[in-house]
Design an enzyme around this catalytic site. Structure first.
Site, mmCIF file in Angstrom:
data_model
loop_
_atom_site.group_PDB
_atom_site.id
_atom_site.type_symbol
_atom_site.label_atom_id
_atom_site.label_comp_id
_atom_site.label_asym_id
_atom_site.label_seq_id
_atom_site.Cartn_x
_atom_site.Cartn_y
_atom_site.Cartn_z
ATOM 1 N N SER A 127 5.473 -13.679 0.612
ATOM 2 C CA SER A 127 5.485 -14.963 1.309
ATOM 3 C C SER A 127 4.609 -15.996 0.638
ATOM 4 C CB SER A 127 5.010 -14.764 2.759
ATOM 5 O OG SER A 127 3.637 -14.385 2.771
ATOM 6 N N HIS A 135 -4.544 -4.278 -2.159
ATOM 7 C CA HIS A 135 -4.888 -3.876 -0.794
ATOM 8 C C HIS A 135 -5.083 -2.375 -0.642
ATOM 9 C CE1 HIS A 135 -2.811 -7.836 0.617
ATOM 10 N NE2 HIS A 135 -4.034 -8.036 0.136
ATOM 11 N N VAL A 142 0.828 -1.212 0.000
ATOM 12 C CA VAL A 142 0.000 0.000 0.000
ATOM 13 C C VAL A 142 0.859 1.257 0.000
ATOM 14 C CG1 VAL A 142 -1.899 -1.179 1.180
ATOM 15 C CG2 VAL A 142 -0.202 0.080 2.538
ATOM 16 N N ASP A 143 2.195 1.096 -0.144
ATOM 17 C CA ASP A 143 3.113 2.221 0.043
ATOM 18 C C ASP A 143 3.206 3.182 -1.133
ATOM 19 O OD1 ASP A 143 4.905 0.887 -1.787
ATOM 20 O OD2 ASP A 143 5.725 -0.259 -0.097
ATOM 21 N N ASN A 160 12.771 -14.388 -4.146
ATOM 22 C CA ASN A 160 12.617 -14.232 -2.706
ATOM 23 C C ASN A 160 13.855 -14.829 -2.040
ATOM 24 O OD1 ASN A 160 10.524 -13.105 -0.947
ATOM 25 N ND2 ASN A 160 10.510 -15.112 0.043
ATOM 26 N N GLY A 174 9.237 -10.956 -3.689
ATOM 27 C CA GLY A 174 9.228 -10.455 -2.322
ATOM 28 C C GLY A 174 7.938 -10.684 -1.573
#
Length: 253
Positions: free
Chosen positions: A194, A121, A105-106, A218, A192
């Site tokens: 999970s 998101h 969300v950055d 990753n 990047g």
């Protein structure tokens, strides 16, 4: 497959691909210094992200939740897109069929100039009215810090961060577009992340089943081995810069 050989295989596939789709997670922004707001070390005061990023927490104490989000916004504002963001921005400028699907969300993809970003998101920089009124709508607010807290809509209601909280569903239109992207990809990079948070994690096997070359970038293996064709156990910025260098070398020949 050794590291250099794997990089060359992926670079060749990228050069030949018409549709490239990249799914990014928190590891994409790690080299930019964006703090981890979840998991170990993710406490703010005595609160975990899971305690604050919920509709119930906001209804109970919107000022507290907004204080945390305002702190996060200030932390992110001090960060800059890293070399990996810049690579994806260049690729998106050169390829109309490239899409970036992000769990972040950055807003660093957008700040780097990346086109066609699907924000699963939402965005920490956007605010929307809790009443959903036309006056509030959904607007971008880059000012940091915000004052007063909580911010108010023109209608008088509280504004909330335009992000997806725990217990909330993704925007169906954004999710549908991401599914469509995954199903048409020639190369699908998961970078990047999970690969544990659904429905985003479900895009990986979906792309694989549709015939894409699925590449996981990753430091540690994350996605199911059945859904990954090539693993690059590297940081996001390191791997993307290496792939970009190989693409440039191949183009120069």
């Amino acid at each position: 497959m050794k590291g250099d050989e794997a990089l060359r295989r992926v670079a060749t596939a990228l050069a030949d691909a018409r549709a490239i789709v990249v799914l990014t997670g928190a590891g994409m922004s790690a080299a930019s210094g964006v703090p981890t707001f979840r998991g170990a070390g993710g406490l703010w005061r005595t609160f975990r992200a899971e305690d604050l990023a919920t509709p119930a927490a906001f209804a109970r104490d919107p000022a507290l939740v907004w204080e945390w989000y305002d702190w996060r916004r200030q932390q992110i504002a001090a960060c800059a897109p890293n070399a990996g963001h810049e690579v994806l921005a260049r690729w998106s400028a050169a390829r109309d069929a490239m899409r970036v699907i992000t769990q972040n969300v950055d807003g660093l993809h957008e700040r780097a100039g990346t086109r066609h970003v699907r924000r699963l998101h939402g965005s920490i920089w956007r605010l929307r009215c809790v009443r959903g009124c036309p006056a509030g709508g959904s607007r971008e607010e880059l000012e940091v810090p915000l004052a007063p807290l909580p911010p108010r809509c023109e209608c008088g209601a509280v504004l909330r961060p335009d992000v997806v909280w725990f217990g909330e569903s993704l925007d169906p239109a954004v999710l549908d577009a991401a599914v469509h992207d995954a199903q048409r990809a020639d190369v699908f990079l998961t970078v990047g992340t999970s690969s544990q948070v659904y429905p985003a994690a479900g895009l990986v096997p979906l792309a694989h089943a549709a015939g894409a070359l699925v590449v996981e970038i990753n430091p540690e293996p994350a996605a199911s081995a059945d859904a990954v064709d090539v693993r690059l156990t590297m940081g996001a910025d390191q791997a993307l810069v290496a792939l970009d260098d190989l693409l440039r070398q191949n183009h120069a020949r």
